[in-house]
Design a protein around this motif. Structure first.
Motif, PDB file in Angstrom:
ATOM      1  N   SER A  49       0.748  -1.383   0.088  1.00 23.66           N
ATOM      2  CA  SER A  49       0.003  -0.036  -0.093  1.00 23.66           C
ATOM      3  C   SER A  49       0.520   1.672   0.174  1.00 23.66           C
ATOM      4  N   ARG A  50       0.429   2.110  -0.914  1.00 26.17           N
ATOM      5  CA  ARG A  50       1.635   3.021  -1.000  1.00 26.17           C
ATOM      6  C   ARG A  50       0.621   4.424   0.227  1.00 26.17           C
ATOM      7  N   GLU A  51      -0.683   4.256   0.691  1.00 24.40           N
ATOM      8  CA  GLU A  51      -1.330   4.602   1.594  1.00 24.40           C
ATOM      9  C   GLU A  51      -0.928   4.861   3.362  1.00 24.40           C
ATOM     10  N   ASP A  86       0.358   6.225   5.813  1.00 28.06           N
ATOM     11  CA  ASP A  86       1.956   6.330   5.814  1.00 28.06           C
ATOM     12  C   ASP A  86       2.473   6.715   7.590  1.00 28.06           C
TER      13      ASP A  86
END
Length: 306
Positions: free
Chosen positions: A116-118, A120
């Motif tokens: 996932s790039r979400e 953070d």
């Protein structure tokens, strides 16, 4: 009788000594209790707030797998249709089983976080605590129960404030669906390829005896094609060739198949977990401090009398 009275008297003296010592050391007892009470209060204050989200999912529709249901030989149309339904149910059952296994897998959660790039903030939260997502979610994901009964297709997730739990859980469901679709497609592909191999072997036998058209066998009411698996070559090379072509096309369709359906029935909602309040921890600390004081005083009286 006198001995018994003596023992009772000694016991009374011991108890009275304990209460005298407790009153004498009341300031120390109170101090210890307050210290432990404050320790409990501070412990509760530094505990991270935890939230819970729940999601209701749907089962995959049976109709999605119908084009990929293989008909293995039976002697009449009713049997073929029944076998077709059974095979379809087996595929759906396998998909549901695999999905649940993947959804509750900590490895799946770890893979989802990694890909996932979400999220953070949550990744930074894990990094600061030097812990993996897999370890963090131990005992924090599972099936929802009511009165010790599992609610079908309803799952919960416990998470810290650093994570948008509802979005996370919704996206995770889509991720697991995609993963399970990939796995079931591999199984369907293998099944179709095995069927093609069987038909190719039968085709070679049919060509070997120059059998192009199917052999019919005489029945009392009507003629019917022999379609037992071990006698597939009796179908003849024409029919066998067409079935092989059909299955090869099916493989191409399967490659592009996404098995699209809405998996989430109700979108997840977040709510705080009802944990013990600071006051409860404070009272527990006081009770523990008082108990510890009594143990120390009792031990001192015991040593004094012996």
């Amino acid at each position: 009788m006198k001995k018994n009275n003596t023992y009772l008297a000694d016991a009374d003296i011991d108890i009275s000594d304990i209460f005298k010592s407790l009153w004498k050391e009341k300031i120390l007892t109170l101090s210890i209790s307050i210290i432990f009470g404050l320790a409990g209060y501070l412990y509760a204050s530094f505990q991270p707030q935890e939230f819970r989200t729940e999601i209701q999912l749907k089962n995959v529709p049976h109709q999605i797998f119908e084009p990929y249901t293989l008909k293995f030989g039976n002697n009449n149309d009713n049997n073929i249709n029944n076998n077709n339904i059974n095979n379809n149910n087996n595929i759906v059952g396998q998909f549901i089983f695999d999905f649940k296994l993947n959804f509750l897998s900590l490895d799946s959660l770890q893979s989802f976080i990694d890909e996932s790039r979400e999220f953070d903030n949550f990744k930074e939260y894990l990094k600061l605590r030097n812990i993996s997502a897999k370890k963090h979610f131990v005992n924090k994901i599972g099936e929802v129960k009511e009165k010790n009964l599992i609610i079908p297709n309803k799952y919960f997730l416990l998470f810290p404030k650093e994570l948008d739990g509802d979005i996370f859980f919704y996206n995770y469901a889509q991720f697991v669906k995609k993963k399970t679709v990939f796995e079931i497609k591999k199984k369907l592909k293998l099944s179709i390829e095995n069927k093609i191999t069987i038909l190719k072997n039968a085709l070679e036998k049919a060509k070997l005896i120059n059998l192009e058209d199917p052999i019919l066998r005489s029945m009392k009411q009507s003629n019917q094609v022999v379609i037992e698996p071990e006698d597939l070559f009796y179908k003849g090379s024409k029919i066998l060739s067409q079935e092989i072509i059909y299955l090869k096309r099916l493989l191409i369709e399967l490659e592009n198949e996404q098995f699209n359906y809405e998996i989430v029935s109700d979108k997840p909602l977040n709510f705080p977990v009802d944990k013990m309040s600071n006051l409860k921890y404070f009272l527990i600390g006081i009770m523990f401090g008082l108990f510890l004081s009594l143990v120390v005083i009792f031990f001192r009286v015991f040593l004094k009398n012996n």
